[in-house]
Design a protein around this motif. Structure first.
Motif, short mmCIF file in Angstrom:
data_model
loop_
_atom_site.label_atom_id
_atom_site.label_comp_id
_atom_site.label_asym_id
_atom_site.label_seq_id
_atom_site.Cartn_x
_atom_site.Cartn_y
_atom_site.Cartn_z
N THR A 17 -7.18 8.00 2.96
CA THR A 17 -8.38 7.35 3.47
C THR A 17 -8.80 7.93 4.83
O THR A 17 -9.99 8.08 5.10
CB THR A 17 -8.18 5.83 3.62
OG1 THR A 17 -7.03 5.58 4.43
CG2 THR A 17 -8.00 5.18 2.26
N THR A 18 -7.82 8.28 5.66
CA THR A 18 -8.14 8.89 6.96
C THR A 18 -8.81 10.25 6.77
O THR A 18 -9.84 10.53 7.38
CB THR A 18 -6.87 9.04 7.81
OG1 THR A 18 -6.29 7.75 8.00
CG2 THR A 18 -7.19 9.65 9.15
N ASP A 41 -1.27 11.56 15.29
CA ASP A 41 -0.46 11.04 14.20
C ASP A 41 0.79 11.87 13.99
O ASP A 41 1.85 11.34 13.69
CB ASP A 41 -1.26 10.98 12.90
CG ASP A 41 -2.19 9.78 12.85
OD1 ASP A 41 -2.10 8.94 13.76
OD2 ASP A 41 -2.99 9.70 11.91
N PRO A 50 2.07 4.75 1.05
CA PRO A 50 1.92 5.40 2.36
C PRO A 50 0.93 6.56 2.35
O PRO A 50 0.22 6.77 3.32
CB PRO A 50 3.33 5.90 2.68
CG PRO A 50 4.25 5.17 1.78
CD PRO A 50 3.46 4.73 0.61
N GLY A 82 -2.98 5.75 2.91
CA GLY A 82 -3.50 5.67 4.28
C GLY A 82 -3.91 7.04 4.80
O GLY A 82 -4.94 7.19 5.45
N MET A 94 0.84 -1.19 0.00
CA MET A 94 0.00 0.00 0.00
C MET A 94 0.88 1.25 0.00
O MET A 94 1.88 1.32 0.70
CB MET A 94 -0.92 0.02 1.23
CG MET A 94 -1.88 1.17 1.18
SD MET A 94 -3.33 1.08 2.25
CE MET A 94 -2.74 0.68 3.82
#
Length: 86
Positions: free
Chosen positions: A11-12, A73, A5, A8, A3
């Motif tokens: 999508t968040t 994050d 990077p 991700g 996937m």
């Protein structure tokens, strides 16, 4: 399959944007049409006001969740960069 990077992150962000846009709208109409007008029989103006108040509360909860996620994050990325020894 590996996937990417950035996918991700996409999508968040997409999830939280959808939650911020759709959550208050769904809350407004569900509370107004089903709960207040349908089940409780509250008059039109009062049901609209209470539905709007609950929609704003849902919006603030979704924004708070996004801010907490973004803050947590960024802290993890900063820690991993600091641990690296060149």
């Amino acid at each position: 399959m590996q996937m990417v990077p950035d996918f991700g992150v996409f999508t968040t962000v997409f999830f939280y944007c959808s939650l911020i846009i759709v959550g208050p709208v769904v809350t407004f109409f569900v509370v107004k049409l089903i709960l207040l007008d349908g089940m409780l029989g509250v008059n039109n103006v009062t049901s609209s006001v209470w539905s709007a108040i609950l929609a704003v509360i849902v919006l603030h909860i979704a924004l708070g969740m996004f801010i907490v996620k973004a803050y947590s994050d960024s802290g993890k990325k900063q820690e991993s960069k600091d641990d690296k020894i060149d």
